[in-house]
Scaffold this motif. Sequence first.
Motif, PDB file in Angstrom:
ATOM      1  N   SER A 272      52.976  54.051  55.020  1.00 33.73           N
ATOM      2  CA  SER A 272      51.717  53.598  54.421  1.00 33.73           C
ATOM      3  C   SER A 272      51.858  52.181  53.876  1.00 33.73           C
ATOM      4  O   SER A 272      50.959  51.341  54.034  1.00 33.73           O
ATOM      5  CB  SER A 272      51.314  54.558  53.301  1.00 33.73           C
ATOM      6  OG  SER A 272      50.135  54.112  52.675  1.00 33.73           O
ATOM      7  N   PHE A 273      53.012  51.897  53.241  1.00 27.94           N
ATOM      8  CA  PHE A 273      53.262  50.539  52.755  1.00 27.94           C
ATOM      9  C   PHE A 273      53.308  49.547  53.913  1.00 27.94           C
ATOM     10  O   PHE A 273      52.759  48.440  53.817  1.00 27.94           O
ATOM     11  CB  PHE A 273      54.584  50.474  51.980  1.00 27.94           C
ATOM     12  CG  PHE A 273      55.078  49.071  51.808  1.00 27.94           C
ATOM     13  CD1 PHE A 273      54.563  48.247  50.823  1.00 27.94           C
ATOM     14  CD2 PHE A 273      56.027  48.532  52.676  1.00 27.94           C
ATOM     15  CE1 PHE A 273      54.979  46.934  50.695  1.00 27.94           C
ATOM     16  CE2 PHE A 273      56.456  47.224  52.560  1.00 27.94           C
ATOM     17  CZ  PHE A 273      55.932  46.425  51.558  1.00 27.94           C
ATOM     18  N   VAL A 274      53.970  49.917  54.998  1.00 30.03           N
ATOM     19  CA  VAL A 274      54.085  49.040  56.173  1.00 30.03           C
ATOM     20  C   VAL A 274      52.698  48.660  56.679  1.00 30.03           C
ATOM     21  O   VAL A 274      52.426  47.493  56.997  1.00 30.03           O
ATOM     22  CB  VAL A 274      54.916  49.709  57.280  1.00 30.03           C
ATOM     23  CG1 VAL A 274      54.800  48.925  58.594  1.00 30.03           C
ATOM     24  CG2 VAL A 274      56.378  49.808  56.862  1.00 30.03           C
ATOM     25  N   ASP A 275      51.788  49.628  56.751  1.00 34.88           N
ATOM     26  CA  ASP A 275      50.411  49.346  57.184  1.00 34.88           C
ATOM     27  C   ASP A 275      49.732  48.364  56.231  1.00 34.88           C
ATOM     28  O   ASP A 275      49.023  47.448  56.663  1.00 34.88           O
ATOM     29  CB  ASP A 275      49.602  50.647  57.242  1.00 34.88           C
ATOM     30  CG  ASP A 275      49.997  51.522  58.425  1.00 34.88           C
ATOM     31  OD1 ASP A 275      50.521  50.965  59.414  1.00 34.88           O
ATOM     32  OD2 ASP A 275      49.788  52.748  58.361  1.00 34.88           O
ATOM     33  N   GLN A 276      49.957  48.569  54.936  1.00 33.92           N
ATOM     34  CA  GLN A 276      49.354  47.689  53.933  1.00 33.92           C
ATOM     35  C   GLN A 276      49.895  46.263  54.048  1.00 33.92           C
ATOM     36  O   GLN A 276      49.129  45.293  54.033  1.00 33.92           O
ATOM     37  CB  GLN A 276      49.626  48.246  52.533  1.00 33.92           C
ATOM     38  CG  GLN A 276      49.025  47.411  51.405  1.00 33.92           C
ATOM     39  CD  GLN A 276      49.361  47.975  50.036  1.00 33.92           C
ATOM     40  OE1 GLN A 276      49.965  49.051  49.912  1.00 33.92           O
ATOM     41  NE2 GLN A 276      48.986  47.259  48.995  1.00 33.92           N
ATOM     42  N   ALA A 277      51.215  46.132  54.163  1.00 33.92           N
ATOM     43  CA  ALA A 277      51.845  44.808  54.249  1.00 33.92           C
ATOM     44  C   ALA A 277      51.440  44.074  55.518  1.00 33.92           C
ATOM     45  O   ALA A 277      51.288  42.851  55.520  1.00 33.92           O
ATOM     46  CB  ALA A 277      53.361  44.945  54.176  1.00 33.92           C
ATOM     47  N   ALA A 278      51.256  44.830  56.612  1.00 33.36           N
ATOM     48  CA  ALA A 278      50.899  44.201  57.897  1.00 33.36           C
ATOM     49  C   ALA A 278      49.526  43.557  57.855  1.00 33.36           C
ATOM     50  O   ALA A 278      49.228  42.668  58.658  1.00 33.36           O
ATOM     51  CB  ALA A 278      50.968  45.240  59.011  1.00 33.36           C
ATOM     52  N   LYS A 279      48.679  43.988  56.911  1.00 36.14           N
ATOM     53  CA  LYS A 279      47.302  43.468  56.824  1.00 36.14           C
ATOM     54  C   LYS A 279      47.170  42.344  55.798  1.00 36.14           C
ATOM     55  O   LYS A 279      46.064  41.847  55.573  1.00 36.14           O
ATOM     56  CB  LYS A 279      46.349  44.610  56.456  1.00 36.14           C
ATOM     57  CG  LYS A 279      46.283  45.715  57.497  1.00 36.14           C
ATOM     58  CD  LYS A 279      45.444  46.890  57.001  1.00 36.14           C
ATOM     59  CE  LYS A 279      45.439  48.041  58.013  1.00 36.14           C
ATOM     60  NZ  LYS A 279      44.701  49.219  57.504  1.00 36.14           N
ATOM     61  N   MET A 280      48.250  41.923  55.185  1.00 36.50           N
ATOM     62  CA  MET A 280      48.184  40.937  54.099  1.00 36.50           C
ATOM     63  C   MET A 280      47.901  39.523  54.574  1.00 36.50           C
ATOM     64  O   MET A 280      47.435  38.687  53.797  1.00 36.50           O
ATOM     65  CB  MET A 280      49.501  40.947  53.311  1.00 36.50           C
ATOM     66  CG  MET A 280      49.701  42.171  52.453  1.00 36.50           C
ATOM     67  SD  MET A 280      51.381  42.279  51.777  1.00 36.50           S
ATOM     68  CE  MET A 280      51.465  40.801  50.773  1.00 36.50           C
TER      69      MET A 280
END
Length: 381
Positions: A272-280
């Motif tokens: 879930s964090f990876v998805d969030q970071a990828a959209k930054m």
Amino acid sequence: MQFKEIIGQQEVKLRLINSVTENRVSHAQLFLGPEGSGSLALAVAYAQYLSCEDKQPDDSCGVCSSCRKYHKLMHPDLHFSYPFFAKHKDDNALTFIEQWRQAFTANPYLNLDIWRGYLDAENKQANINIAECHQIIKKLSFKPFESVYKILILWLPEYLDKEGNALLKVIEEPQPNTLFLLVAQNQDQILNTILSRTQLVKIPCLNFEDIKTEMLTRHHQTETAASEIAYLANGNMTEALAMLQQDTKSYHELFVQWLRLCVSNKGLEVLSFVDQAAKMGRENQKNFIRYGISFLRECCLLRAGAERIVKLPEHEMEIAKKMSGVINLSMGQAVIAELETAHYHIERNANPKILFLDVSLQIIKILHLKIVPQGNHYIPN
């Protein structure tokens, strides 16, 4: 530009002013400072002070005819030279003088990337060509027009190739009251023949408090945001100003959350964090990684007993102390190495989802499984 408009650097300002009042003005000076230190702004303010018709004890007056012309960068005895992206072999700095005035007025802490944005650079390499060298010699062969001094400010002499040797005679034996102010970042990249003919003015990077105060007073940031920007900028005002244009949310909580997920190896939450970071977005990702590197270095300093030199806001200091009890020096060094590699790949447009997943797995291996790559300088403690 006046000295009072430049952030910090009080000792350098005083030294420059004293050189004028004590009549110790060298005809060729090298303002050497890292990116974002304000070296270019200091050179312009120094030139304005030299030409001011009503010098004050600590600054130029700002209102005389000379100062008004300097404010617009249009004084007839002020000349600029800088790297540019030539379309034709006869192009020189004057070809791009309007863009230069616009760029410097908008941001006196500009770097080559910002300057590139004002020009039709395409894929050309920046340099200061032989046509510009000849133009410099021509401009400086005349006496000052209306000021005591004729001044050339040459930004980034690192981009002078061997053609720069054409300037040696005019630098060593200039016309009376002609000054060269070279503004550089990398001493090793300057032609030795030019370097040996200049007086060095060292300009340090800005300190944490100077940048924080600037963020609070002029840019109206919150205490937390100002502290974080100053911390991430690491003495570079160019970086600090760039961060104002980006997402200002705190990276601290997100980074600490990431470490905790990796320490406890919570797989689904890591994804879930990876998805969030990828959209930054790329710039925010770079700043996030930079923050993580800086934060872990402070944790390592705490672990090594060097708390007195740690520069973290109070609420972050408490977290860092707890982290330093969990992460030993070998682990900290290994995670920092992974983050530095990630930063390198983000700059080169790596797929962010794959990148953050890979880095997360590496951090899990280091912090959860306690598998530290060989070659670390520290013994786990």
